[in-house]
Design a protein around this motif. Structure first.
Motif, PDB file in Angstrom:
ATOM      1  N   UNK A  17       0.816  -1.206   0.000  1.00 52.90           N
ATOM      2  CA  UNK A  17       0.000   0.000   0.000  1.00 52.90           C
ATOM      3  C   UNK A  17       0.846   1.250   0.000  1.00 52.90           C
ATOM      4  N   UNK A  18       0.184   2.373   0.268  1.00 50.70           N
ATOM      5  CA  UNK A  18       0.902   3.636   0.372  1.00 50.70           C
ATOM      6  C   UNK A  18       0.227   4.492   1.429  1.00 50.70           C
ATOM      7  N   UNK A  19       0.983   5.395   2.045  1.00 46.05           N
ATOM      8  CA  UNK A  19       0.431   6.253   3.092  1.00 46.05           C
ATOM      9  C   UNK A  19      -0.702   7.124   2.557  1.00 46.05           C
ATOM     10  N   UNK A  20      -1.694   7.337   3.407  1.00 51.39           N
ATOM     11  CA  UNK A  20      -2.804   8.200   3.048  1.00 51.39           C
ATOM     12  C   UNK A  20      -3.826   7.575   2.120  1.00 51.39           C
ATOM     13  N   UNK A  21      -3.717   6.293   1.881  1.00 47.55           N
ATOM     14  CA  UNK A  21      -4.621   5.588   0.963  1.00 47.55           C
ATOM     15  C   UNK A  21      -5.794   5.014   1.767  1.00 47.55           C
ATOM     16  N   UNK A  22      -6.994   5.557   1.559  1.00 46.81           N
ATOM     17  CA  UNK A  22      -8.148   5.069   2.319  1.00 46.81           C
ATOM     18  C   UNK A  22      -8.515   3.630   1.943  1.00 46.81           C
ATOM     19  N   UNK A  23      -8.320   3.252   0.685  1.00 46.17           N
ATOM     20  CA  UNK A  23      -8.577   1.859   0.304  1.00 46.17           C
ATOM     21  C   UNK A  23      -7.615   0.908   1.018  1.00 46.17           C
ATOM     22  N   UNK A  24      -6.382   1.377   1.227  1.00 51.57           N
ATOM     23  CA  UNK A  24      -5.388   0.561   1.933  1.00 51.57           C
ATOM     24  C   UNK A  24      -5.828   0.320   3.378  1.00 51.57           C
ATOM     25  N   UNK A  25      -6.328   1.362   4.030  1.00 57.51           N
ATOM     26  CA  UNK A  25      -6.788   1.206   5.414  1.00 57.51           C
ATOM     27  C   UNK A  25      -7.976   0.247   5.482  1.00 57.51           C
ATOM     28  N   UNK A  26      -8.911   0.376   4.551  1.00 59.96           N
ATOM     29  CA  UNK A  26     -10.056  -0.534   4.509  1.00 59.96           C
ATOM     30  C   UNK A  26      -9.593  -1.975   4.288  1.00 59.96           C
ATOM     31  N   UNK A  27      -8.699  -2.167   3.327  1.00 57.95           N
ATOM     32  CA  UNK A  27      -8.192  -3.507   3.021  1.00 57.95           C
ATOM     33  C   UNK A  27      -7.455  -4.097   4.217  1.00 57.95           C
ATOM     34  N   UNK A  28      -6.638  -3.279   4.881  1.00 54.32           N
ATOM     35  CA  UNK A  28      -5.874  -3.776   6.022  1.00 54.32           C
ATOM     36  C   UNK A  28      -6.806  -4.217   7.151  1.00 54.32           C
ATOM     37  N   UNK A  29      -7.918  -3.518   7.333  1.00 50.79           N
ATOM     38  CA  UNK A  29      -8.890  -3.929   8.343  1.00 50.79           C
ATOM     39  C   UNK A  29      -9.438  -5.320   8.057  1.00 50.79           C
ATOM     40  N   UNK A  30      -9.760  -5.605   6.819  1.00 46.66           N
ATOM     41  CA  UNK A  30     -10.255  -6.931   6.428  1.00 46.66           C
ATOM     42  C   UNK A  30      -9.156  -7.969   6.632  1.00 46.66           C
ATOM     43  N   UNK A  31      -7.948  -7.639   6.209  1.00 48.64           N
ATOM     44  CA  UNK A  31      -6.812  -8.571   6.354  1.00 48.64           C
ATOM     45  C   UNK A  31      -6.551  -8.870   7.822  1.00 48.64           C
ATOM     46  N   UNK A  32      -6.553  -7.847   8.663  1.00 55.68           N
ATOM     47  CA  UNK A  32      -6.329  -8.065  10.105  1.00 55.68           C
ATOM     48  C   UNK A  32      -7.405  -8.980  10.690  1.00 55.68           C
TER      49      UNK A  32
END
Length: 88
Positions: A17-32
């Motif tokens: 991912x990359x910093x400041x990416x809202x899709x990255x934060x959403x994806x990381x929540x699912x992955x976690x």
């Protein structure tokens, strides 16, 4: 990209991912959530920290999810698809 990058195999599930990416934060929540439920290792990599070829390949696809070192998904992560890829 002809071969899997070494960083992609750092854990069973790796998110690029990359910093400041809202899709990255959403994806990381699912992955976690999914990896936590299944007891599977996970890691995060930043686009700025990978090689130039990988940056060029994935810059417009983040977040990119890898399972067992192979590209699994990009932009969004489905918990059901991730579970299936992990064999659960």
């Amino acid at each position: 990209m002809t071969e899997t990058a070494g960083w992609a195999g750092r854990a069973r599930v790796v998110m690029l991912g990359k910093p400041g990416c809202h899709l990255c934060e959403d994806a990381w929540g699912v992955i976690e959530r999914v990896t936590g439920e299944l007891g599977v290792s996970r890691a995060r990599e930043q686009l700025d920290d990978v090689g130039e070829a990988d940056r060029e390949e994935y810059w417009d696809k983040v977040p990119v999810t890898f399972v067992d070192g192979r590209r699994h998904d990009f932009w969004r992560v489905s918990g059901d698809r991730l579970r299936a890829a992990l064999g659960s």
